[in-house]
Design an enzyme around this catalytic site. Structure first.
Site, PDB file in Angstrom:
ATOM      1  N   ASN A 171       0.916  -1.168   0.000  1.00  0.00           N
ATOM      2  CA  ASN A 171       0.000   0.000   0.000  1.00  0.00           C
ATOM      3  C   ASN A 171       0.937   1.195   0.000  1.00  0.00           C
ATOM      4  O   ASN A 171       1.654   1.417   0.965  1.00  0.00           O
ATOM      5  CB  ASN A 171      -0.835  -0.066   1.276  1.00  0.00           C
ATOM      6  N   CYS A 193      -5.150   6.636   7.855  1.00  0.00           N
ATOM      7  CA  CYS A 193      -4.575   5.584   7.004  1.00  0.00           C
ATOM      8  C   CYS A 193      -3.555   4.807   7.833  1.00  0.00           C
ATOM      9  O   CYS A 193      -2.559   5.391   8.275  1.00  0.00           O
ATOM     10  CB  CYS A 193      -3.899   6.218   5.789  1.00  0.00           C
ATOM     11  N   GLY A 194      -3.835   3.532   8.060  1.00  0.00           N
ATOM     12  CA  GLY A 194      -2.986   2.735   8.953  1.00  0.00           C
ATOM     13  C   GLY A 194      -1.625   2.439   8.363  1.00  0.00           C
ATOM     14  O   GLY A 194      -0.588   2.701   8.981  1.00  0.00           O
ATOM     15  N   ASN A 195      -1.601   1.926   7.138  1.00  0.00           N
ATOM     16  CA  ASN A 195      -0.295   1.667   6.511  1.00  0.00           C
ATOM     17  C   ASN A 195       0.436   2.991   6.312  1.00  0.00           C
ATOM     18  O   ASN A 195       1.654   3.073   6.482  1.00  0.00           O
ATOM     19  CB  ASN A 195      -0.500   0.978   5.150  1.00  0.00           C
ATOM     20  N   HIS A 202     -15.634   1.443   7.558  1.00  0.00           N
ATOM     21  CA  HIS A 202     -15.344   0.106   7.027  1.00  0.00           C
ATOM     22  C   HIS A 202     -16.593  -0.759   7.120  1.00  0.00           C
ATOM     23  O   HIS A 202     -17.315  -0.719   8.125  1.00  0.00           O
ATOM     24  CB  HIS A 202     -14.218  -0.543   7.822  1.00  0.00           C
ATOM     25  N   ASN A 228     -14.901   1.801   2.891  1.00  0.00           N
ATOM     26  CA  ASN A 228     -13.899   0.776   2.574  1.00  0.00           C
ATOM     27  C   ASN A 228     -14.575  -0.560   2.840  1.00  0.00           C
ATOM     28  O   ASN A 228     -15.373  -0.658   3.795  1.00  0.00           O
ATOM     29  CB  ASN A 228     -12.691   0.911   3.503  1.00  0.00           C
ATOM     30  N   GLU A 262     -10.789  -0.344  -1.353  1.00  0.00           N
ATOM     31  CA  GLU A 262     -10.695   0.874  -0.547  1.00  0.00           C
ATOM     32  C   GLU A 262     -11.504   2.024  -1.140  1.00  0.00           C
ATOM     33  O   GLU A 262     -11.510   2.227  -2.373  1.00  0.00           O
ATOM     34  CB  GLU A 262      -9.233   1.332  -0.429  1.00  0.00           C
ATOM     35  N   ARG A 263     -12.124   2.743  -0.270  1.00  0.00           N
ATOM     36  CA  ARG A 263     -12.766   4.010  -0.662  1.00  0.00           C
ATOM     37  C   ARG A 263     -11.699   4.925  -1.254  1.00  0.00           C
ATOM     38  O   ARG A 263     -10.654   5.114  -0.649  1.00  0.00           O
ATOM     39  CB  ARG A 263     -13.391   4.660   0.570  1.00  0.00           C
ATOM     40  N   CYS A 302      -4.502  -2.757   3.751  1.00  0.00           N
ATOM     41  CA  CYS A 302      -5.253  -1.647   4.343  1.00  0.00           C
ATOM     42  C   CYS A 302      -5.155  -1.794   5.858  1.00  0.00           C
ATOM     43  O   CYS A 302      -5.718  -2.747   6.426  1.00  0.00           O
ATOM     44  CB  CYS A 302      -6.713  -1.695   3.895  1.00  0.00           C
ATOM     45  N   THR A 350      -6.128   0.301   8.466  1.00  0.00           N
ATOM     46  CA  THR A 350      -7.376   0.540   9.211  1.00  0.00           C
ATOM     47  C   THR A 350      -8.368  -0.582   8.938  1.00  0.00           C
ATOM     48  O   THR A 350      -9.133  -0.985   9.827  1.00  0.00           O
ATOM     49  CB  THR A 350      -8.009   1.881   8.790  1.00  0.00           C
ATOM     50  N   GLY A 351      -8.307  -1.122   7.710  1.00  0.00           N
ATOM     51  CA  GLY A 351      -9.207  -2.233   7.360  1.00  0.00           C
ATOM     52  C   GLY A 351      -8.910  -3.480   8.165  1.00  0.00           C
ATOM     53  O   GLY A 351      -9.831  -4.153   8.656  1.00  0.00           O
TER      54      GLY A 351
END
Ligand SMILES: N[C@H](CCC[C@H](N)C(=O)O)C(=O)O
Length: 409
Positions: A135, A197-199, A288, A325, A343-344, A352, A354-355
């Site tokens: 990502n 955004c987690g990543n 999500h 997402n 992803e949105r 992802c 956060t996903g």
């Protein structure tokens, strides 16, 4: 690896990267008298050229054709060398013959890198490309302003994988807000601005460490659209992120789906293009929709999904007023899940963050997993823990630099 030759103001710069199979040998005639033995940093050089002593650097007067430049210098492997020619006449682009004095500036890669990161020429965006399990993001040093250096429209162009740099988004490292160390903002590749955004925040942490030349364990407080996020760089280079608490109240995700339990949407029915899916809706600051299957298929085989067909139908479904997402999940065990994501604002991505957090929350709420899980994504695994004691979710995973670049804006 051919050298790169550029000329500016009667000087010609030949920049080349010395790699292990790249050896020049220039024997200094005049310096031989001055040096008893070559130091580790000095060059063993043989060149049929008179020398001009112009500075403490190795200065050579040379008249040679490009072909005679194929000499041998023994350099330490990690050095990036810049060979500078002061020439009395312009160098033809075909480099037929050069009458020049040559000075070898020893520029360690590290200082080359930091000098790159300091570049500020206007009209250009200087960036560092990072990825978190594939990502990928364009990271911008925006620490001098809370105004992004790139507009959403420019972000779309930069993220284009054919006509631009190519990325899932553009991330800005900005000054802190309300006492945090930094602020992070992000534009998706479609130009929309998500809350988190987690990543990306793992890449953000590694980017900050590089900008500030930090090594070893370091944590930062980062203000984001999802509130306070705390990434910590581990000794092994991975980044552990306190992603905060999940948001489950339906109207806060947001979703128009009716709550099924404690104001949350857990295992609810959602018809998408004629298929009845069971979904759980979780916000990690960004929305999500997590599904483990449909009424027709209780146990998803995520690799069989036609993501580009079904993904947009979830993303733009009318029950998600801010879009969503969507994570499609397969359960291997109570501590091992596999997911694919649409992803949105970015489409199918390799990972992802956060996903993955939302997936573990949904799996726990649906009784499918424990609170500590390995989540396999197409780009690699993330370790996710939803801690009971503080209700925070912790994500641990890698973030890698890919390249340094400049792009016209
Ligand atoms: N496209 C997402 C933002 C990036 C999330 C993802 N890349 C992550 O690692 O969390 C959204 O619009 O909410």
């Amino acid at each position: 690896m051919a050298p790169c030759i550029t000329s500016r103001n009667e000087s010609v710069f030949v920049t080349f990267r010395v790699s292990d199979n790249f050896r020049f040998a220039l024997r200094r005639k005049r310096e031989r008298r001055r040096r008893k033995k070559a130091t580790a940093m000095a060059m063993k050089a043989t060149i049929s050229l008179p020398l001009t002593s112009s500075s403490s650097r190795h200065s050579l007067a040379s008249s040679s054709s490009c072909s005679s430049l194929k000499q041998l210098i023994q350099f330490p492997l990690q050095q990036q060398q810049q060979v500078r020619f002061d020439t009395s006449r312009s160098i033809s682009t075909t480099c037929r013959s050069v009458s020049a004095s040559m000075s070898i500036q020893e520029t360690p890669l590290k200082s080359m890198k930091s000098s790159f990161l300091d570049r500020k020429e206007s009209g250009f965006l200087h960036f560092v490309k990072y990825h978190g399990l594939g990502n990928d993001f364009i990271l911008v040093d925006n620490r001098d302003s809370l105004e992004p250096k790139v507009t959403p429209e420019q972000a779309v162009k930069l993220c284009d994988r054919n006509f631009g740099v190519g990325a899932d988004g553009v991330i800005f490292a900005m000054p802190g807000t309300n006492g945090t160390d930094y602020t992070m903002r992000i534009f998706n590749s479609d130009g929309s601005e998500p809350e988190m955004c987690g990543n990306g925040v793992r890449c953000f942490a590694r980017f900050i460490a590089e900008l500030d030349d930090l090594h070893g364990k370091h944590s930062f407080t980062v203000h984001t659209g999802a509130g306070l996020i705390v990434p910590e760089i581990q000794d092994d280079g991975k980044v552990r992120v306190d992603m905060g608490q999940p948001i489950l109240v339906a109207s806060d995700v947001p979703t128009k789906l009716a709550a099924t339990k404690d104001q949350a949407v857990i295992g609810a029915a959602l018809e998408v293009d004629g298929v009845n899916w069971n979904v759980t809706c979780v916000s990690m600051g960004n929305p999500h929709c997590v599904t483990f299957g449909s009424t027709d298929c209780q146990a998803l085989q995520v690799d069989d999904l036609n993501l580009s067909d079904v993904g947009p139908k979830f993303e733009h479904h009318e029950v998600f007023p801010a879009r969503t997402n969507t994570e499609f999940v397969q359960v291997f065990s109570r501590s091992h899940l596999k997911m694919r994501v649409w992803e949105r604002g970015a489409g199918a991505t390799l990972a992802c963050g956060t996903g993955a957090c939302a997936v573990v929350v949904a799996a726990v709420l649906e009784g499918r997993s424990e609170r500590c899980c390995t989540v396999d994504l197409p780009g690699g695994p993330l370790e996710i823990e939803w801690k009971e004691e503080d209700n925070h979710i912790y994500m641990t995973g890698p973030a890698e630099v890919v390249f340094y670049g400049s792009a016209p804006l």
